[in-house]
Design a protein around this motif. Structure first.
Motif, PDB file in Angstrom:
ATOM      1  N   LEU A  53       0.857  -1.179   0.000  1.00  0.00           N
ATOM      2  CA  LEU A  53       0.000   0.000   0.000  1.00  0.00           C
ATOM      3  C   LEU A  53       0.893   1.229   0.000  1.00  0.00           C
ATOM      4  CD1 LEU A  53      -2.554  -1.226   2.684  1.00  0.00           C
ATOM      5  CD2 LEU A  53      -2.632  -1.544   0.212  1.00  0.00           C
ATOM      6  N   SER A  54       0.882   1.964  -1.118  1.00  0.00           N
ATOM      7  CA  SER A  54       1.909   2.974  -1.369  1.00  0.00           C
ATOM      8  C   SER A  54       1.912   4.112  -0.365  1.00  0.00           C
ATOM      9  CB  SER A  54       1.740   3.533  -2.787  1.00  0.00           C
ATOM     10  OG  SER A  54       0.455   4.115  -2.932  1.00  0.00           O
ATOM     11  N   SER A  55       0.759   4.418   0.265  1.00  0.00           N
ATOM     12  CA  SER A  55       0.711   5.573   1.165  1.00  0.00           C
ATOM     13  C   SER A  55       0.455   5.186   2.620  1.00  0.00           C
ATOM     14  CB  SER A  55      -0.368   6.547   0.696  1.00  0.00           C
ATOM     15  OG  SER A  55      -1.636   5.914   0.676  1.00  0.00           O
ATOM     16  N   THR A  56       0.478   3.906   2.931  1.00  0.00           N
ATOM     17  CA  THR A  56       0.200   3.455   4.294  1.00  0.00           C
ATOM     18  C   THR A  56       1.503   3.174   5.026  1.00  0.00           C
ATOM     19  OG1 THR A  56      -1.879   2.460   3.596  1.00  0.00           O
ATOM     20  CG2 THR A  56      -0.968   1.702   5.679  1.00  0.00           C
ATOM     21  N   CYS A  57       1.560   3.600   6.303  1.00  0.00           N
ATOM     22  CA  CYS A  57       2.743   3.367   7.114  1.00  0.00           C
ATOM     23  C   CYS A  57       2.338   2.760   8.447  1.00  0.00           C
ATOM     24  CB  CYS A  57       3.534   4.655   7.322  1.00  0.00           C
ATOM     25  SG  CYS A  57       2.690   5.864   8.367  1.00  0.00           S
ATOM     26  N   ILE A  58       3.299   2.083   9.087  1.00  0.00           N
ATOM     27  CA  ILE A  58       3.118   1.495  10.405  1.00  0.00           C
ATOM     28  C   ILE A  58       4.083   2.208  11.353  1.00  0.00           C
ATOM     29  CG2 ILE A  58       3.056  -0.623  11.752  1.00  0.00           C
ATOM     30  CD1 ILE A  58       1.120  -0.540   9.391  1.00  0.00           C
ATOM     31  N   VAL A  59       3.543   2.796  12.442  1.00  0.00           N
ATOM     32  CA  VAL A  59       4.346   3.527  13.413  1.00  0.00           C
ATOM     33  C   VAL A  59       4.253   2.786  14.745  1.00  0.00           C
ATOM     34  CG1 VAL A  59       4.821   5.760  14.454  1.00  0.00           C
ATOM     35  CG2 VAL A  59       3.729   5.646  12.205  1.00  0.00           C
ATOM     36  N   VAL A  60       5.388   2.616  15.419  1.00  0.00           N
ATOM     37  CA  VAL A  60       5.442   1.862  16.668  1.00  0.00           C
ATOM     38  C   VAL A  60       6.174   2.712  17.701  1.00  0.00           C
ATOM     39  CG1 VAL A  60       6.249  -0.254  17.788  1.00  0.00           C
ATOM     40  CG2 VAL A  60       5.439  -0.327  15.432  1.00  0.00           C
ATOM     41  N   SER A  61       5.665   2.682  18.941  1.00  0.00           N
ATOM     42  CA  SER A  61       6.355   3.348  20.048  1.00  0.00           C
ATOM     43  C   SER A  61       7.195   2.332  20.809  1.00  0.00           C
ATOM     44  CB  SER A  61       5.334   3.990  20.992  1.00  0.00           C
ATOM     45  OG  SER A  61       4.651   2.986  21.738  1.00  0.00           O
ATOM     46  N   GLN A  62       8.040   2.821  21.709  1.00  0.00           N
ATOM     47  CA  GLN A  62       8.879   1.911  22.489  1.00  0.00           C
ATOM     48  C   GLN A  62       8.064   1.051  23.449  1.00  0.00           C
ATOM     49  OE1 GLN A  62      11.723   4.623  24.271  1.00  0.00           O
ATOM     50  NE2 GLN A  62      13.277   4.055  22.760  1.00  0.00           N
ATOM     51  N   MET A  63       6.872   1.508  23.833  1.00  0.00           N
ATOM     52  CA  MET A  63       6.063   0.791  24.810  1.00  0.00           C
ATOM     53  C   MET A  63       5.044  -0.126  24.163  1.00  0.00           C
ATOM     54  SD  MET A  63       7.673   1.904  27.275  1.00  0.00           S
ATOM     55  CE  MET A  63       6.795   0.922  28.479  1.00  0.00           C
ATOM     56  N   GLY A  64       5.008  -0.245  22.832  1.00  0.00           N
ATOM     57  CA  GLY A  64       4.145  -1.217  22.170  1.00  0.00           C
ATOM     58  C   GLY A  64       2.938  -0.646  21.489  1.00  0.00           C
ATOM     59  N   ALA A  65       2.760   0.658  21.435  1.00  0.00           N
ATOM     60  CA  ALA A  65       1.640   1.243  20.702  1.00  0.00           C
ATOM     61  C   ALA A  65       1.921   1.135  19.208  1.00  0.00           C
ATOM     62  CB  ALA A  65       1.434   2.696  21.107  1.00  0.00           C
ATOM     63  N   ILE A  66       0.952   0.585  18.468  1.00  0.00           N
ATOM     64  CA  ILE A  66       1.106   0.378  17.025  1.00  0.00           C
ATOM     65  C   ILE A  66      -0.026   1.110  16.329  1.00  0.00           C
ATOM     66  CG2 ILE A  66       1.260  -1.323  15.177  1.00  0.00           C
ATOM     67  CD1 ILE A  66       2.115  -3.372  17.225  1.00  0.00           C
ATOM     68  N   GLN A  67       0.328   1.884  15.325  1.00  0.00           N
ATOM     69  CA  GLN A  67      -0.673   2.676  14.625  1.00  0.00           C
ATOM     70  C   GLN A  67      -0.480   2.527  13.122  1.00  0.00           C
ATOM     71  OE1 GLN A  67      -1.506   6.509  16.341  1.00  0.00           O
ATOM     72  NE2 GLN A  67      -1.847   7.434  14.350  1.00  0.00           N
ATOM     73  N   SER A  68      -1.586   2.253  12.404  1.00  0.00           N
ATOM     74  CA  SER A  68      -1.596   2.183  10.938  1.00  0.00           C
ATOM     75  C   SER A  68      -2.215   3.461  10.402  1.00  0.00           C
ATOM     76  CB  SER A  68      -2.388   0.966  10.468  1.00  0.00           C
ATOM     77  OG  SER A  68      -2.524   0.986   9.065  1.00  0.00           O
ATOM     78  N   ILE A  69      -1.465   4.181   9.564  1.00  0.00           N
ATOM     79  CA  ILE A  69      -1.888   5.507   9.126  1.00  0.00           C
ATOM     80  C   ILE A  69      -1.701   5.618   7.615  1.00  0.00           C
ATOM     81  CG2 ILE A  69      -1.613   7.996   9.433  1.00  0.00           C
ATOM     82  CD1 ILE A  69      -0.160   7.388  12.041  1.00  0.00           C
ATOM     83  N   ASP A  70      -2.699   6.199   6.946  1.00  0.00           N
ATOM     84  CA  ASP A  70      -2.568   6.581   5.541  1.00  0.00           C
ATOM     85  C   ASP A  70      -2.090   8.035   5.523  1.00  0.00           C
ATOM     86  OD1 ASP A  70      -4.679   6.181   2.596  1.00  0.00           O
ATOM     87  OD2 ASP A  70      -2.785   7.232   2.870  1.00  0.00           O
ATOM     88  N   VAL A  71      -0.890   8.274   5.009  1.00  0.00           N
ATOM     89  CA  VAL A  71      -0.319   9.620   5.056  1.00  0.00           C
ATOM     90  C   VAL A  71      -1.120  10.615   4.226  1.00  0.00           C
ATOM     91  CG1 VAL A  71       1.995   8.790   5.538  1.00  0.00           C
ATOM     92  CG2 VAL A  71       1.259   9.069   3.177  1.00  0.00           C
ATOM     93  N   GLN A  72      -1.940  10.116   3.290  1.00  0.00           N
ATOM     94  CA  GLN A  72      -2.780  11.026   2.519  1.00  0.00           C
ATOM     95  C   GLN A  72      -4.063  11.367   3.275  1.00  0.00           C
ATOM     96  OE1 GLN A  72      -3.463   9.489  -1.394  1.00  0.00           O
ATOM     97  NE2 GLN A  72      -1.311   9.348  -1.904  1.00  0.00           N
ATOM     98  N   VAL A 103      -7.747   9.362   9.955  1.00  0.00           N
ATOM     99  CA  VAL A 103      -8.425   8.113  10.305  1.00  0.00           C
ATOM    100  C   VAL A 103      -7.373   7.073  10.660  1.00  0.00           C
ATOM    101  CG1 VAL A 103     -10.234   6.504   9.637  1.00  0.00           C
ATOM    102  CG2 VAL A 103     -10.128   8.762   8.568  1.00  0.00           C
ATOM    103  N   PRO A 104      -6.649   7.241  11.768  1.00  0.00           N
ATOM    104  CA  PRO A 104      -5.641   6.243  12.129  1.00  0.00           C
ATOM    105  C   PRO A 104      -6.285   5.036  12.794  1.00  0.00           C
ATOM    106  CG  PRO A 104      -5.658   7.978  13.749  1.00  0.00           C
ATOM    107  CD  PRO A 104      -6.668   8.379  12.719  1.00  0.00           C
ATOM    108  N   MET A 105      -5.530   3.933  12.877  1.00  0.00           N
ATOM    109  CA  MET A 105      -5.996   2.738  13.566  1.00  0.00           C
ATOM    110  C   MET A 105      -4.947   2.366  14.599  1.00  0.00           C
ATOM    111  SD  MET A 105      -7.168  -0.914  11.989  1.00  0.00           S
ATOM    112  CE  MET A 105      -7.900  -2.161  13.046  1.00  0.00           C
ATOM    113  N   MET A 106      -5.340   2.357  15.873  1.00  0.00           N
ATOM    114  CA  MET A 106      -4.395   2.166  16.966  1.00  0.00           C
ATOM    115  C   MET A 106      -4.578   0.787  17.594  1.00  0.00           C
ATOM    116  SD  MET A 106      -2.002   3.612  18.833  1.00  0.00           S
ATOM    117  CE  MET A 106      -2.228   5.386  18.679  1.00  0.00           C
ATOM    118  N   ARG A 107      -3.481   0.112  17.896  1.00  0.00           N
ATOM    119  CA  ARG A 107      -3.480  -1.151  18.617  1.00  0.00           C
ATOM    120  C   ARG A 107      -2.322  -1.140  19.613  1.00  0.00           C
ATOM    121  NH1 ARG A 107      -7.647  -1.054  16.835  1.00  0.00           N
ATOM    122  NH2 ARG A 107      -8.753  -2.521  15.474  1.00  0.00           N
ATOM    123  N   PHE A 108      -2.370  -2.014  20.590  1.00  0.00           N
ATOM    124  CA  PHE A 108      -1.307  -2.118  21.576  1.00  0.00           C
ATOM    125  C   PHE A 108      -0.828  -3.566  21.634  1.00  0.00           C
ATOM    126  CE2 PHE A 108      -1.137   1.995  23.567  1.00  0.00           C
ATOM    127  CZ  PHE A 108      -2.358   2.558  23.229  1.00  0.00           C
TER     128      PHE A 108
END
Length: 1145
Positions: A267-286, A290-295
């Motif tokens: 997916l050309s515009s989608t990224c996965i961002v992770v924090s040091q404590m385990g928060a995971i977020q899927s975001i379309d940069v365009q 509308v992010p999607m957050m998981r832990f």
């Protein structure tokens, strides 16, 4: 847009598939930290590295241990943390590349070392990146001044770079044409992957960059920023950069502090961002709203690394507890989308347990003992071929078979008797290809020196072709042609055996000769032919002008009139074109590419290049655009906001767009017409994602074309990629011989058949009628064999001057095989073996219009730019031509000689029977050309003496023949004034088309290497004048004839080599001597005298006073002419017979 591997919240725990402890540095050590990790790009492997320089891989979603090897040496004492952490891993075809602070290592995926680079100035390497998509070149950098460019194939450092000012790079990622590099000071640098220069940079963070990723048009970074009252901390933003426009765009917020970021591989515009404590977020940069957050459950550990699978179906993380965790769906997880099989070691056969005792029989131990001779020891007389190839069935019969569970069934074709056995091996050998002809050196000559026309039965090509069984497959004359080489080289191959027409073929032993069919199309397309020759006749000084080279090839093919030609200089200039390497049009830079795709790429590249080069000398003329370019406007409209943009554009070729597959339950089959297909392909209504200037984002874009004018020549790429497209071409009569095109109100209308005749009768709109000129066809002889390309040309409507104009006169050009074919055969396509690749239509109004006015307006100024070379002898004299000198066609005589160097040695294959066979002939390069005046009053005075600059490696300078030393052809090193190959070639081409006659010795081989065809009427070859005919077939050397007939001993100095001026002057004197003998009627008497005296001395000059025999001129198949002595200008009277016309001064 949500990532496909991020599930619903209440299913999240079930998606963590595996969690393992990372092995320690020794077998019994506690788990150690992971310094880096990466998923293999081609196999189901996860690769990791530790701080001791060890690289370990795990197989599959169970993470089974696969390989483990030490790629980098750690000098830390036992029990202390390692000091050689693996910083990064990259993958290529050979294996895995790892980098540590002091070394770079490549190992195969089985752990075997391929190369290891470690230098004294390497002390803090951090990152690396490939510089191209082929993974053949690597740039390595770190927190040190030096950067290193490494050849991946050879494992050597190509260049050590020293940026000024120095930059400490810590991370590198490659995206398209850029290498994105993060510096230690928190800045981001954009590096051009070709020049390795910084094209842009941004100061992103107060601290350092913690992680970044780049893919497509986006670069995403996360790092350490200054926080109020807390010092440096992970920034709660993911910075986004637009690589296409080289600017930063709106960042993506991440409240937990972004530690790691990865772009989704699918997916050309989608990224996965992770924090040091385990928060995971899927975001379309365009659409970041509308992010999607998981832990993820980290068990009080902090994450230290993140890596996404190449398939996009999962990811892996590492933490401070030295654990590796895989996340994803167990049923869908795979590391790569199209993975290659992983090679595992064979399981060892367990040894049989034996109870050792004194009475144990020795034969139970299994020692080898043979009573009979092994097969490897059998004599060859006892080795026989067993089995036979299966019977080849007619493809038409195979198509009638009905498939069932165990195979296919059909009616017996009754082609043989019951239980009849066929010798399929003999039949295959007999009918597989055309038998090769005898070499010219093996054939007899008649009294005039021509090869006899009566040949053995197998040498009659027409009878041979008619006797071959085709079995419903491609006719044998469509098969790829092969050349054989004798000890005399390519000149000894009988090309006339394959061509009895008046149209010349092209040789195939040259790199990039796959493009021969396209050159034949250009030669018979009169609009291209006329413009190319008109441009070539002008003073074009661009060294690698493709339009000039096209004109040279067309003129050579026309003058040859059926004799073989080669396009060496054209392909050499093509390989020097900028950006040609990356367009998959050069054979030396592509691997296993389909030739039909390559020639369509070449068609798209070459046509606008010809237009660009034509404007170098005539910027304000658009003749080539009018001849080849479809002029119009390209419109693009945003589907969201309806913003529309347009721009003027010229299309030099069109790719056919095929109709979609009909629905499964369509009531009836709809017949498709070529004219309708062409209309849809030219107008090109399409929808795709693109950048909207009003929305400032990537949106759905609708595009279309509006046509203003069609060219004189339509170049159409068939672009056949699907089975449906192939079956469409099998429709009888699908490709029309004529089409009519109307351009009205920016609309494009195309007609064929009865519709075309109706519009011609009505004459309501201006309609342009196009005739089918030629086709480049892709021919597949058999399954599993690479296809090759041929040209099918209607020479009857293509302006041929050799035949009377007629509507249908199709010829097949299969490289050097040329033969007439029927119209039905030319336009018949079979998806099993013959499909079109490029289709050429030409406006009917320009057919048969051959414009030869260029011959009367040739720019001769290039002849006045010959430089005077350094005088190596006091006897050296030279005067170039000037505008005051008169050149009057056939009355002008020029003496010429050329010297050559060897660029490539011949390849010789030694067979099992000990016979040597030449698989590739030696390749020579033009090094020096000398041309002398042949008419009075300044006879024998040189006016061209050019040395050619070579940019190719020289295998042998052949000093004893060429007189050249290493460095003489190198710019900046040579003692001579060097010129380009095109400049020398253009001078000879101008003299040729002015009608000058060339005098020399062994000119056929010289002209062949120069790659120019001179008609026999303009060649005076002293080797042929003094040929002894039936007395002996031996070719007499120039030195022997000069010694015997002129009383001059030329080519004496073995060390200095030959002098082309001296050799050309000797040939000129021999011609004048021949005219004297001819006027006196003594030619045959002199030849008898030459025969008897030559036989007595073995046709060699007697030994010199010191007892040394000087080397003779090599045979005609060898380049150049031997040794050199500085010549003097001899003022001798010219025989009365040669005193005609104006002098060439």
């Amino acid at each position: 847009m949500l990532s496909p591997f991020l599930p619903e919240l209440h299913y999240w725990q079930s998606y963590r598939t595996l969690r393992i402890a990372f092995p320690g540095p020794t077998p019994n050590a506690t788990p150690g930290p992971v310094s880096t990790l990466a998923f293999d790009t081609s196999q189901e492997l996860l690769w990791t590295g530790n701080e001791y320089g060890r690289v370990t891989s795990f197989y599959g979603q169970e993470l089974q241990r696969y390989t483990s090897y030490r790629g980098h040496a750690s000098t830390a004492p036992r029990g202390a943390p390692g000091n050689a952490p693996v910083k990064q891993l990259l993958f290529c075809e050979k294996g895995v590349i790892s980098i540590s602070s002091k070394s770079v290592h490549l190992a195969s995926r089985r752990g075997l070392t391929q190369w290891h680079i470690e230098q004294g100035d390497m002390f803090d390497l951090r990152c690396m990146s490939f510089t191209n998509s082929y993974a053949t070149e690597l740039i390595v950098a770190g927190c040190q001044r030096q950067m290193y460019l490494i050849d991946v194939d050879k494992g050597t450092v190509i260049e050590t770079l020293m940026p000024d000012p120095p930059v400490a790079y810590t991370l590198m990622r490659r995206a398209k044409d850029y290498i994105c590099a993060a510096a230690h000071d928190g800045s981001i640098h954009l590096i051009d992957s070709k020049t390795l220069s910084v094209v842009n940079s941004w100061k992103a963070y107060a601290g350092s960059v913690n992680d970044m990723d780049a893919r497509g048009d986006y670069l995403l970074t996360c790092g350490w920023a200054q926080q109020q009252y807390h010092g440096l901390a992970l920034e709660r933003l993911v910075r986004v950069y637009d690589l296409k426009n080289q600017k930063s765009v709106a960042p993506v917020t991440f409240g937990q502090g972004a530690a790691f970021v990865r772009m989704h591989p699918k997916l050309s515009s989608t990224c996965i961002v992770v924090s040091q404590m385990g928060a995971i977020q899927s975001i379309d940069v365009q659409n970041p709203d509308v992010p999607m957050m998981r832990f993820a459950q980290t068990f009080d550990a902090q994450l230290t690394g993140l890596e996404l699978m190449q398939s996009g179906k999962g990811f892996a993380v590492t933490d401070t507890h030295c654990q590796i965790t895989l996340w994803g769906s167990p049923s869908k997880m795979q590391f790569t989308e199209y993975s290659q099989p992983t090679e595992f070691s064979d399981r060892p056969i367990p040894n049989k347990h034996l109870e050792w005792s004194s009475d144990l029989p020795l034969n139970l131990i299994g020692m080898p003992y043979y009573r009979e001779a092994l097969l490897s020891g059998w004599p060859n007389s006892l080795v026989h071929e067993l089995g036979a190839p299966p019977t080849k069935f007619d493809p038409a019969f195979m198509s009638t078979l009905r498939k069932f569970e165990h195979g296919s069934v059909g009616a017996n074709p009754r082609t043989s008797r019951r239980n009849q056995v066929e010798d399929t091996r003999t039949l295959r050998a007999k009918h597989g290809s055309i038998p090769a002809p005898k070499f010219l050196s093996e054939q007899r000559k008649d009294e005039d020196g021509n090869y006899e026309t009566e040949r053995r039965l197998s040498e009659d090509i027409e009878k041979t072709l008619n006797s071959l069984a085709l079995n419903g497959g491609p006719p044998v004359y469509y098969h790829p042609q092969k050349m054989a080489y004798s000890k005399f080289g390519v000149d000894d191959f009988d090309f006339r055996y394959f061509n009895h027409t008046r149209y010349s073929g092209l040789e195939i032993h040259i790199v990039n000769s796959y493009a021969n069919p396209l050159l034949q199309i250009f030669r018979f397309t009169t609009a291209v032919r006329n413009l190319a020759l008109q441009h070539t006749a002008k003073d074009c000084r661009y060294e690698n002008c493709m339009l000039c080279e096209t004109g040279f090839v067309i003129d050579m093919l026309e003058k040859a009139q059926g004799l073989i030609c080669q396009a060496t200089n054209f392909f050499k200039s093509l390989s020097r074109q900028p950006n040609a390497v990356g367009l998959a049009i050069l054979e030396e830079h592509t691997f296993n590419s389909q030739l039909t795709v390559m020639i369509q790429n070449l068609d798209r590249y070459l046509l606008p290049t010809l237009d660009e080069h034509s404007r170098r000398i005539a910027p304000n003329t658009g003749d080539l655009q009018l001849a080849l370019g479809t002029i119009g406007r390209a419109f693009s409209a945003c589907a969201t906001c309806s913003y529309e943009d347009s721009k003027d554009q010229i299309w030099f070729s069109h790719d056919l767009v095929y109709p979609p597959r009909p629905a499964k339950h369509t009531a009836r089959n709809v017949r498709h017409y070529f004219s309708r297909l062409l209309k849809e392909s030219v107008e090109r209504h399409d929808q795709h994602r693109g950048w909207c200037m009003r929305c400032q984002g990537y949106k759905a874009i609708r595009s279309r074309r509006a046509l203003l004018r069609t060219p004189a020549v339509l170049m159409i790429n068939a672009a056949i990629h699907t089975p449906d497209a192939k079956s469409l071409w099998s429709t009888p009569g699908f490709l029309p011989r004529e089409i009519g095109i109307i351009v009205h109100d920016d609309q494009f209308y195309c007609y064929e058949g009865q519709d075309l005749q109706l519009h011609l009768q009505r004459r309501i709109y201006d309609i342009t009628v196009y005739e089918l000129t030629g086709i480049v066809a892709d021919v597949t002889v058999s399954e599993g064999q690479q296809s090759h390309l041929v040209a099918l040309v209607n020479v009857g409507i293509s302006g041929s001057k050799f035949v009377k104009p007629k509507r249908e006169d199709w010829h097949l050009f299969n490289d050097f095989m040329v033969r007439p074919i029927t119209t039905h055969e030319a336009l018949h396509f079979d998806p099993r073996w013959k499909l079109p690749s490029i289709i050429t239509y030409q406006a009917k109004e320009v057919s048969h219009h051959l414009d030869d006015t260029w011959k009367a307006s040739i720019d001769t100024s290039i002849l006045y730019r010959s430089a005077t070379q350094p005088a190596l002898s006091p006897d050296y004299h030279f005067r170039p031509l000037s505008a005051a000198d008169l050149l009057q066609g056939e009355a002008t005589h020029c003496a010429i000689d050329a010297e050559f160097v060897r660029l490539l040695r011949e390849e010789i294959d030694m067979g099992a029977d000990g016979k040597r066979a030449i698989t590739r002939p030696a390749r020579s390069g033009l090094a020096r050309v000398s041309v002398l005046r042949g008419n009075r009053p300044e006879q024998e005075l040189p006016f061209i003496d050019d040395y050619i600059a070579l940019d190719e490696p020289v295998d042998d300078y052949l000093t004893r023949y060429s007189g050249l030393q290493p460095g003489d052809l190198t710019v900046g090193v040579s003692r001579f004034t060097l010129v380009s190959l095109k400049e020398v070639y253009k001078k000879l081409w101008v003299l040729l088309n002015l009608g000058c006659k060339f005098i020399g010795h062994g000119l056929s081989s010289d002209f062949r290497t120069i790659n120019i065809h001179v008609p026999e009427a303009q060649v005076i070859d002293t080797q042929d004048l003094f040929s002894l005919g039936e007395r002996t077939r031996r070719k007499l050397s120039l030195r022997f004839l000069a010694w015997l007939l002129l009383g001059e001993d030329i080519q004496q100095n073995v060390t200095a080599g030959h002098d082309s001026i001296e050799d050309a002057r000797a040939a000129l004197k021999l011609w004048r001597k021949y005219l004297e003998y001819e006027d006196a009627g003594l030619v045959e008497t002199i030849k008898d005298d030459i025969y008897y005296k030559g036989k007595a001395s073995d046709y060699k000059v007697p030994m010199s006073k010191d007892g040394k025999r000087m080397p003779d001129t090599p045979a005609a198949s060898e380049p150049g002419t031997p040794e050199r002595r500085f010549a003097t200008i001899v003022k001798t009277g010219t025989p009365a017979r040669s005193d005609f016309g104006s002098p060439l001064r």
